[in-house]
Design a protein around this motif. Structure first.
Motif, PDB file in Angstrom:
ATOM      1  N   THR A 102       0.831  -1.202   0.000  1.00 50.33           N
ATOM      2  CA  THR A 102       0.000   0.000   0.000  1.00 50.33           C
ATOM      3  C   THR A 102       0.868   1.254   0.000  1.00 50.33           C
ATOM      4  OG1 THR A 102      -1.770  -1.175   1.144  1.00 50.33           O
ATOM      5  CG2 THR A 102      -1.835   1.246   1.222  1.00 50.33           C
ATOM      6  N   LEU A 103       1.909   1.261   0.822  1.00 44.89           N
ATOM      7  CA  LEU A 103       2.821   2.409   0.852  1.00 44.89           C
ATOM      8  C   LEU A 103       3.530   2.584  -0.486  1.00 44.89           C
ATOM      9  CD1 LEU A 103       4.358   2.057   4.433  1.00 44.89           C
ATOM     10  CD2 LEU A 103       2.772   3.825   3.620  1.00 44.89           C
ATOM     11  N   LEU A 104       3.979   1.495  -1.077  1.00 44.25           N
ATOM     12  CA  LEU A 104       4.639   1.574  -2.390  1.00 44.25           C
ATOM     13  C   LEU A 104       3.681   2.106  -3.462  1.00 44.25           C
ATOM     14  CD1 LEU A 104       6.737  -1.722  -2.399  1.00 44.25           C
ATOM     15  CD2 LEU A 104       7.610   0.618  -2.313  1.00 44.25           C
ATOM     16  N   ALA A 105       2.421   1.698  -3.395  1.00 47.04           N
ATOM     17  CA  ALA A 105       1.436   2.200  -4.357  1.00 47.04           C
ATOM     18  C   ALA A 105       1.224   3.702  -4.183  1.00 47.04           C
ATOM     19  CB  ALA A 105       0.113   1.449  -4.197  1.00 47.04           C
ATOM     20  N   CYS A 106       1.187   4.161  -2.936  1.00 45.83           N
ATOM     21  CA  CYS A 106       1.030   5.602  -2.676  1.00 45.83           C
ATOM     22  C   CYS A 106       2.239   6.385  -3.181  1.00 45.83           C
ATOM     23  CB  CYS A 106       0.814   5.853  -1.189  1.00 45.83           C
ATOM     24  SG  CYS A 106      -0.785   5.264  -0.595  1.00 45.83           S
ATOM     25  N   VAL A 107       3.432   5.854  -2.958  1.00 49.04           N
ATOM     26  CA  VAL A 107       4.646   6.508  -3.457  1.00 49.04           C
ATOM     27  C   VAL A 107       4.601   6.579  -4.984  1.00 49.04           C
ATOM     28  CG1 VAL A 107       7.148   6.223  -3.720  1.00 49.04           C
ATOM     29  CG2 VAL A 107       6.088   5.955  -1.473  1.00 49.04           C
ATOM     30  N   GLU A 108       4.160   5.515  -5.631  1.00 47.09           N
ATOM     31  CA  GLU A 108       4.075   5.513  -7.092  1.00 47.09           C
ATOM     32  C   GLU A 108       3.083   6.556  -7.584  1.00 47.09           C
ATOM     33  OE1 GLU A 108       3.070   4.882 -11.109  1.00 47.09           O
ATOM     34  OE2 GLU A 108       1.618   4.617  -9.499  1.00 47.09           O
ATOM     35  N   LEU A 109       1.952   6.689  -6.892  1.00 47.64           N
ATOM     36  CA  LEU A 109       0.963   7.688  -7.299  1.00 47.64           C
ATOM     37  C   LEU A 109       1.535   9.103  -7.259  1.00 47.64           C
ATOM     38  CD1 LEU A 109      -2.286   6.380  -5.566  1.00 47.64           C
ATOM     39  CD2 LEU A 109      -1.855   6.573  -8.014  1.00 47.64           C
ATOM     40  N   VAL A 110       2.358   9.369  -6.250  1.00 49.22           N
ATOM     41  CA  VAL A 110       2.948  10.704  -6.114  1.00 49.22           C
ATOM     42  C   VAL A 110       4.081  10.895  -7.118  1.00 49.22           C
ATOM     43  CG1 VAL A 110       4.237  12.224  -4.566  1.00 49.22           C
ATOM     44  CG2 VAL A 110       2.271  10.940  -3.700  1.00 49.22           C
ATOM     45  N   THR A 111       4.998   9.953  -7.177  1.00 49.10           N
ATOM     46  CA  THR A 111       6.166  10.133  -8.052  1.00 49.10           C
ATOM     47  C   THR A 111       5.783  10.144  -9.532  1.00 49.10           C
ATOM     48  OG1 THR A 111       6.682   7.767  -8.016  1.00 49.10           O
ATOM     49  CG2 THR A 111       7.820   9.168  -6.415  1.00 49.10           C
ATOM     50  N   ASP A 112       4.695   9.483  -9.885  1.00 50.24           N
ATOM     51  CA  ASP A 112       4.258   9.470 -11.276  1.00 50.24           C
ATOM     52  C   ASP A 112       3.876  10.870 -11.754  1.00 50.24           C
ATOM     53  OD1 ASP A 112       3.596   8.136 -13.741  1.00 50.24           O
ATOM     54  OD2 ASP A 112       1.486   8.393 -13.218  1.00 50.24           O
ATOM     55  N   GLN A 113       3.518  11.736 -10.831  1.00 46.96           N
ATOM     56  CA  GLN A 113       3.104  13.092 -11.189  1.00 46.96           C
ATOM     57  C   GLN A 113       4.295  14.045 -11.357  1.00 46.96           C
ATOM     58  OE1 GLN A 113      -0.106  12.903 -11.756  1.00 46.96           O
ATOM     59  NE2 GLN A 113      -0.129  10.935 -10.719  1.00 46.96           N
ATOM     60  N   GLY A 144      -1.037   3.016 -21.882  1.00 53.79           N
ATOM     61  CA  GLY A 144      -1.250   4.164 -21.005  1.00 53.79           C
ATOM     62  C   GLY A 144      -0.513   5.397 -21.489  1.00 53.79           C
ATOM     63  N   TYR A 145       0.700   5.197 -21.958  1.00 51.43           N
ATOM     64  CA  TYR A 145       1.485   6.317 -22.486  1.00 51.43           C
ATOM     65  C   TYR A 145       0.780   6.953 -23.689  1.00 51.43           C
ATOM     66  CZ  TYR A 145       5.121   8.915 -24.878  1.00 51.43           C
ATOM     67  OH  TYR A 145       5.815   9.909 -25.516  1.00 51.43           O
ATOM     68  N   GLU A 146       0.347   6.105 -24.614  1.00 47.79           N
ATOM     69  CA  GLU A 146      -0.315   6.612 -25.824  1.00 47.79           C
ATOM     70  C   GLU A 146      -1.611   7.342 -25.495  1.00 47.79           C
ATOM     71  OE1 GLU A 146       0.652   6.791 -29.018  1.00 47.79           O
ATOM     72  OE2 GLU A 146       2.587   5.971 -28.395  1.00 47.79           O
ATOM     73  N   VAL A 206      -4.755  14.847 -16.648  1.00 47.73           N
ATOM     74  CA  VAL A 206      -4.990  13.540 -17.257  1.00 47.73           C
ATOM     75  C   VAL A 206      -4.392  12.434 -16.387  1.00 47.73           C
ATOM     76  CG1 VAL A 206      -4.580  12.111 -19.309  1.00 47.73           C
ATOM     77  CG2 VAL A 206      -5.112  14.541 -19.558  1.00 47.73           C
ATOM     78  N   ALA A 207      -3.256  12.700 -15.763  1.00 48.91           N
ATOM     79  CA  ALA A 207      -2.616  11.709 -14.892  1.00 48.91           C
ATOM     80  C   ALA A 207      -3.506  11.340 -13.711  1.00 48.91           C
ATOM     81  CB  ALA A 207      -1.276  12.238 -14.391  1.00 48.91           C
ATOM     82  N   ILE A 208      -4.154  12.330 -13.116  1.00 52.71           N
ATOM     83  CA  ILE A 208      -5.047  12.060 -11.980  1.00 52.71           C
ATOM     84  C   ILE A 208      -6.224  11.192 -12.425  1.00 52.71           C
ATOM     85  CG2 ILE A 208      -6.644  13.145 -10.343  1.00 52.71           C
ATOM     86  CD1 ILE A 208      -3.706  13.486  -9.592  1.00 52.71           C
ATOM     87  N   VAL A 209      -6.804  11.531 -13.561  1.00 48.79           N
ATOM     88  CA  VAL A 209      -7.916  10.731 -14.087  1.00 48.79           C
ATOM     89  C   VAL A 209      -7.438   9.322 -14.422  1.00 48.79           C
ATOM     90  CG1 VAL A 209      -9.600  10.522 -15.966  1.00 48.79           C
ATOM     91  CG2 VAL A 209      -9.151  12.761 -14.925  1.00 48.79           C
ATOM     92  N   GLU A 210      -6.261   9.225 -15.013  1.00 48.17           N
ATOM     93  CA  GLU A 210      -5.682   7.916 -15.359  1.00 48.17           C
ATOM     94  C   GLU A 210      -5.525   7.057 -14.107  1.00 48.17           C
ATOM     95  OE1 GLU A 210      -1.699   6.074 -17.483  1.00 48.17           O
ATOM     96  OE2 GLU A 210      -1.581   8.037 -16.527  1.00 48.17           O
ATOM     97  N   ASP A 211      -5.003   7.638 -13.040  1.00 49.20           N
ATOM     98  CA  ASP A 211      -4.827   6.894 -11.788  1.00 49.20           C
ATOM     99  C   ASP A 211      -6.171   6.445 -11.213  1.00 49.20           C
ATOM    100  OD1 ASP A 211      -2.082   7.135 -11.952  1.00 49.20           O
ATOM    101  OD2 ASP A 211      -1.976   8.829 -10.567  1.00 49.20           O
ATOM    102  N   ALA A 212      -7.158   7.312 -11.253  1.00 50.78           N
ATOM    103  CA  ALA A 212      -8.486   6.966 -10.730  1.00 50.78           C
ATOM    104  C   ALA A 212      -9.105   5.815 -11.525  1.00 50.78           C
ATOM    105  CB  ALA A 212      -9.398   8.189 -10.765  1.00 50.78           C
ATOM    106  N   VAL A 213      -8.959   5.858 -12.846  1.00 47.57           N
ATOM    107  CA  VAL A 213      -9.493   4.784 -13.693  1.00 47.57           C
ATOM    108  C   VAL A 213      -8.753   3.471 -13.417  1.00 47.57           C
ATOM    109  CG1 VAL A 213      -9.673   3.976 -16.093  1.00 47.57           C
ATOM    110  CG2 VAL A 213     -10.361   6.309 -15.493  1.00 47.57           C
ATOM    111  N   ALA A 214      -7.432   3.541 -13.271  1.00 43.40           N
ATOM    112  CA  ALA A 214      -6.642   2.329 -13.012  1.00 43.40           C
ATOM    113  C   ALA A 214      -7.015   1.705 -11.668  1.00 43.40           C
ATOM    114  CB  ALA A 214      -5.152   2.658 -13.043  1.00 43.40           C
ATOM    115  N   ILE A 215      -7.133   2.532 -10.647  1.00 47.22           N
ATOM    116  CA  ILE A 215      -7.480   2.013  -9.320  1.00 47.22           C
ATOM    117  C   ILE A 215      -8.903   1.467  -9.312  1.00 47.22           C
ATOM    118  CG2 ILE A 215      -7.901   2.662  -6.911  1.00 47.22           C
ATOM    119  CD1 ILE A 215      -5.548   4.693  -7.293  1.00 47.22           C
TER     120      ILE A 215
END
Length: 123
Positions: free
Chosen positions: A22-33, A86-88, A104-113
């Motif tokens: 869970t912590l790693l997923a949260c870190v990924e959500l932040v660093t992806d931005q 996802g990139y495309e 778009v990144a925030i929406v992408e994360d919400a759709v993925a989750i």
């Protein structure tokens, strides 16, 4: 279910493991931005997606009483497909909608989750 599959279910079900993932997923959500984050289609961004996709695929397969190996391979393939697709999609949406990548990144994360939770709750 093979003996190793039962062990995998036990490892993934431990509170410590769930907390770490869970912590790693949260870190990924932040660093992806962050603008300094490597592209998901370059080795530094792609290799972790392949490895974690394989790990997740093995966990889901194990929980369903299926082969860890097949689950790992399918998860790794999903990591590759997801990275490039996802990139495309993200790149094209940013250009088409003329909005910042962050939106778009925030929406992408919400759709993925949401999509992941939906699929896992069905099987």
């Amino acid at each position: 279910m093979a003996q190793s599959d039962g062990l995998a279910v036990k490892i993934y079900g431990v509170d410590f493991t769930v907390t770490i993932f869970t912590l790693l997923a949260c870190v990924e959500l932040v660093t992806d931005q962050l603008p300094s984050t490597p592209s998901r289609t370059k080795p530094a961004g792609l290799v972790p997606r392949i490895l974690l996709g394989g790990l997740c695929g093995a966990a889901v397969a194990s929980a369903g009483g299926q082969s860890l190996g097949i689950g790992a391979v399918l998860g790794a393939v999903g990591g590759i497909v997801g990275a490039f697709a996802g990139y495309e999609v993200r790149t094209r949406l940013v250009k088409a909608l003329r909005v910042p990548d962050f939106v778009v990144a925030i929406v992408e994360d919400a759709v993925a989750i949401g999509g992941g939770l939906f699929l896992l709750s069905r099987f």
